[in-house]
Every structure is written in C-alpha cells, then in structure tokens.
Design an enzyme around this catalytic site. Structure first.
Site, PDB file in Angstrom:
ATOM      1  N   GLU A 168       0.826  -1.216   0.000  1.00 42.41           N
ATOM      2  CA  GLU A 168       0.000   0.000   0.000  1.00 42.41           C
ATOM      3  C   GLU A 168       0.861   1.268   0.000  1.00 42.41           C
ATOM      4  OE1 GLU A 168      -3.131  -0.019   2.898  1.00 42.41           O
ATOM      5  OE2 GLU A 168      -4.000  -1.855   2.093  1.00 42.41           O
ATOM      6  N   GLU A 366      -4.518  -8.618   0.748  1.00 37.79           N
ATOM      7  CA  GLU A 366      -5.151  -8.322   2.037  1.00 37.79           C
ATOM      8  C   GLU A 366      -6.641  -8.193   1.820  1.00 37.79           C
ATOM      9  OE1 GLU A 366      -3.972  -4.951   4.424  1.00 37.79           O
ATOM     10  OE2 GLU A 366      -1.850  -5.447   4.230  1.00 37.79           O
TER      11      GLU A 366
HETATM   12  C1  BG6 Z   1      -4.408  -2.037   5.278  1.00 36.55           C
HETATM   13  C2  BG6 Z   1      -3.007  -2.091   5.791  1.00 36.55           C
HETATM   14  O1  BG6 Z   1      -4.648  -0.755   4.803  1.00 36.55           O
HETATM   15  O2  BG6 Z   1      -5.460  -2.189   6.148  1.00 36.55           O
HETATM   16  C3  BG6 Z   1      -2.866  -2.733   7.152  1.00 36.55           C
HETATM   17  O3  BG6 Z   1      -2.105  -2.673   4.891  1.00 36.55           O
HETATM   18  C4  BG6 Z   1      -4.026  -2.335   8.040  1.00 36.55           C
HETATM   19  O4  BG6 Z   1      -1.630  -2.345   7.676  1.00 36.55           O
HETATM   20  C5  BG6 Z   1      -5.312  -2.856   7.372  1.00 36.55           C
HETATM   21  O5  BG6 Z   1      -3.917  -2.792   9.345  1.00 36.55           O
HETATM   22  C6  BG6 Z   1      -6.591  -2.657   8.160  1.00 36.55           C
HETATM   23  O6  BG6 Z   1      -6.803  -1.315   8.471  1.00 36.55           O
HETATM   24  P1  BG6 Z   1      -6.855  -0.821   9.966  1.00 36.55           P
HETATM   25  O7  BG6 Z   1      -6.667   0.648   9.891  1.00 36.55           O
HETATM   26  O8  BG6 Z   1      -8.169  -1.198  10.506  1.00 36.55           O
HETATM   27  O9  BG6 Z   1      -5.746  -1.513  10.672  1.00 36.55           O
END
Ligand code: BG6
Length: 475
Positions: A168, A366
């Site tokens: 990201e 992810e």
């Molecule tokens: C993604 C990232 O944007 O989302 C992670 O690569 C992040 O690092 C994940 O933890 C979930 O978002 P958040 O802000 O709820 O942790």
C-alpha cells in the site's frame, strides 16, 4: 452451493512486521515511521497501545508460526523491518544479527510447510530517513531502499520465491502528507506526489535489481487501488468525478506498476494545478522497463464518488476539488471500522485487471474484517466464535472464484491477518486475526473458530456458501 478452490489457488494470511513484531530489543536510533507516528501522540492510539510491543512476534515467532500452521495457511506474507535490518543508514551496512533472525524466521516457515512471501516495506521506512532526508522525496533514500532490497534478495532469494516491493505505497503519502489525516498532518499534494513518485521509482529500481540477480522467482507490488463507483454512471459529472479520482487512487500505482506509465489524466491535472512531482528524465524509462510480474491487491471497501459538492477555495490543491465522496444510502457496513462491506468489488476489479491490465497474475494480498469487543463472542470453552469473519471470507472468496471461472488470473487470497495486531491509531481496537491475542493475559495466543474453518476449507479445497449468482440477479 459448493465452491471448489482450484489447486493452484493458494490461501494464506498476513504478518506485517511493524504491526506484529514489537521492538523491545531494538537498537537506539532504529525506529520506523509508525514508531514516529506513535511517539508524536501516543494518547491518540486506542488505549495507548502501539508498535513498541505489538504482539511480541519478534521474540515469539516460533510459537506463532506453529499456530499459523494450525490454521492451514499455505502462504504467509511477512516482511523484514527495514529499520532494524540496516545497521548504518548512511552506508546501508546490514545488521548481521537481524539478518540471521529473518533467515531463521524464513526457515521456520519452510520447516512448518508454509511458503514465506516477502514484502520489503509495510511502512517501516527508517525514522532516520524521514528526519534527515524527507523519506522517499529524496533520491538518497530511494537508493538506500534499493540497497536494502538487494541485500534481502541476495540473502533470501534462494528460499523465497515471491517478493513484493511495497505494501500500500499510497497510504503514508496520502494520509500523512496530503489528507492531513495522520501525523504529521500535512496538506500538500505536491509533497505527497513527490513521495509517491519516489516510491514508484524505488520499486522499479528494486525490480531491475531483482532481475539482474537472475533469481528464480517473481517480483511484484502490493497495491490498494481504490475500487471506485460513481453515484450514477448516467450522470456525466459523476462519471467525470470517478475518472479523475480513479486516475490517482487506482491509476498512479496500477498503471505505473503494470503498464509502465502514469495515467495521462493524472499528469495533466497535476501540471494544471502546479502539483507535478519532481522527477528526473530517466525516471520514466526506468518505470517503463521494470513492470511487475505479479500484483498483490488489497481490498477492504469501495470508494463511492459523485461530482464535487463544494467549490475548492483552499490554496492547497487537493484532488477533492474534482470529486466528493458519496455516502450511498443502504450500504452494508462494518460498524466497528466504519467501512462498507461490498464483496462484489473484488469481482469487478478482477474483470478490469483481466480486460485492461493484460490479465496479469495477481493475488488478493489483504482482505479482512476488524471487529471490536470480540470477547463477547467467546464460547464456554474459551474460543472466539467469529462467524461474521467466516462469512466475510466466504463471500469474498465466492466472488473471486466466480471471476477465476470467467478467466481472471487470480491465484490466491491472503487474509488480513494471521493474528490480531496493532493497527495505525486503532491499535488493538478492531481485531482481525485468525489467532486471538489476549492483551490482558501476557498476549496469550489462541485459535479462533475462523482458524479451524480456514484449515478445513484449505484441506478440503471447498466450502459451502449461498449462490452469489442469485444475489446478482436480485440486485
Ligand atoms: C491495510 C493495511 O490498509 O489495512 C494494514 O495494509 C491495516 O496495515 C489494514 O492494518 C486494516 O486497516 P486498519 O486501519 O483497521 O488496521
């Protein structure tokens, strides 16, 4: 309906360094960017938790990898922490103890029958490079990143067959320097674009270096392109707003990484608004020649837009001059994270990658659901019964497999995350893991129900879920 997972489609999970490792044994002066964010305002992080201890995975990796094996995961995406891997930030000399540590981590994955996948950077830019050089806006840092990448490739390229240059890469420039959302709360689009361009060049140079080493593997980038929907495609203003938002939030990284060039629309707007990034002439050729072999794509929520609602009268240009976010009535939400849940976007994106991006090989790098107060779902035996996560996984996979059936080249799905971990600012508020971290009890680990589901699904190669083709007709 029964969904069959193709044999060459690999299911796994994520273990990003700064969110799980902790840094209690870190050398003086070896902080990374999220450490700086935390140290600036620890009170803004949920209940004061931050990256300093995170899950203590650094010390407990053997225990954790054994548990990950219990989840059935075939692949785990992790990363070395760049800020601890390098001993001397001016010369790029490696800290040999740390390099040995990561060698042991990789070996431990292999010994447990899990394929380790390395992403070089999940925002762990060494604090030193931010404080002395303004991070990726500086060519010195771009070069030091490539040096670090080369060390990682050379040392582990015989054990790891899939590398990614960044995770990201838009997030820190966008949220920290353009949107004023995270520390240091900058509102300067040109500055953010300098970081973005620096990362694009750094990635291309790292890819060139990987290829020069003639290693037997693939290299890609993990991008979180915005999956954008217009309020109405029949409304030309909404449609234009979508195209403009798409040129940056989808196109900047997708187009440079896969097609080797920036979207023309984005460059035109940046020039018109005096926000064109600084560049060297050779950059564009480097980007053109070093595109990725494989794409990692992160997806959580779509971005819905409409024509700009307000007249932009700030001196600092922001792309929101040309679009506004649209709060679609009736959207399905994850109320804890405040994000819309819309699994069909994965299918739409898959078709776009098939039709507009040469059907490049890709994985969902992810996808996941963060839920607050998961303890309330604990059963009598003490296990968290996270049926909502199981459902979330199934519905996203169902749409993805439909795309695969229609010829899309998606080869995997990695859940966010292997274990509960420390989010930026939300820390341990929303839990994402297949494995629970009990903060009250020495960070004890325990498999959730989703971990057992995951293992069953991976071993059997199938799962049961509603027929999404019917929901297509209904909607
Ligand atoms: C993604 C990232 O944007 O989302 C992670 O690569 C992040 O690092 C994940 O933890 C979930 O978002 P958040 O802000 O709820 O942790």
């Amino acid at each position: 309906m029964n969904y069959k997972i193709p044999k060459d489609f690999k299911i796994g999970a994520n273990m990003p360094a700064w969110q799980v490792e902790g840094g209690s044994n870190k050398l003086e002066g070896h902080l990374h960017f999220p450490d700086l964010m935390y140290r600036a305002y620890p009170e803004r992080w949920f209940n004061g938790y931050g990256p300093t201890k995170a899950c203590e995975h650094y010390e407990r990796y053997e225990e954790d990898i054994k548990l990950l094996k219990e989840t059935g995961c075939k692949q785990i995406r992790f990363n070395p922490d760049w800020s601890r891997f390098i001993k001397d930030f001016e010369t790029g000399e490696v800290n040999e103890e740390e390099a040995t540590h990561y060698h042991n981590v990789i070996q431990c994955y292999l010994d447990n029958g899990i394929e380790p996948i390395i992403c070089l950077e999940h925002w762990e830019l060494p604090a030193y490079y931010y404080e002395h050089y303004d991070g990726y806006a500086s060519r010195k840092v771009v070069d030091m990143y490539v040096k670090y990448a080369k060390e990682v490739f050379t040392r582990y390229g015989h054990m790891v067959k899939q590398f990614y240059t960044f995770n990201e890469p838009i997030v820190i420039p966008q949220l920290c320097f353009m949107d004023g959302f995270w520390w240091p709360y900058g509102n300067d689009t040109k500055h953010a674009m300098n970081w973005i361009h620096g990362k694009i060049v750094a990635s291309a140079k790292a890819i060139a270096c990987y290829r020069e080493l003639n290693l037997d593997g693939k290299i890609g980038m993990i991008i979180n392109p915005a999956f954008i929907y217009a309020r109405s495609d029949a409304n030309p203003q909404d449609k234009k707003a979508k195209e403009i938002a798409d040129s940056l939030y989808w196109g900047a990284f997708m187009d440079t990484a896969i097609k080797g060039e920036y979207p023309k629309l984005l460059l035109d707007i940046l020039k018109k608004e005096n926000c064109m990034f600084d560049y060297e002439e050779a950059d564009f050729e480097i980007i053109r020649q070093n595109t990725i072999d494989i794409l990692g794509l992160n997806y959580y929520q779509p971005l819905r837009v409409k024509e700009a609602e307000y007249v932009w009268n700030s001196e600092n240009f922001h792309l929101k001059k040309y679009y506004s976010e649209w709060d679609m009535p009736g959207k399905r939400m994850n109320p804890y994270r405040g994000w819309e849940i819309y699994p069909k976007a994965l299918y739409d994106a898959a078709l776009r990658i098939r039709d507009e991006y040469g059907n490049i090989e890709w994985v969902v790098a992810e996808s996941g659901m963060g839920v607050e107060n998961e303890e309330i779902y604990r059963d009598e035996a003490g296990m968290i019964v996270d049926d909502y996560r199981i459902n979330y996984i199934k519905e996203h996979l169902a749409w993805l497999l439909k795309a695969v059936e229609e010829g899309c080249n998606c080869k995997g799905y990695w859940l966010f995350a292997g274990m509960d971990n420390c989010s930026p600012l939300n820390a341990f508020k929303n839990r994402y893991g297949l494995i629970e971290i009990d903060l009250e009890n020495n960070r004890q680990r325990k498999l959730k129900k989703s971990a057992y589901f995951y293992k069953d699904m991976i071993q059997s190669g199938e799962f049961e879920f509603e027929d999404i083709n019917k929901s297509l007709i209904d909607k």
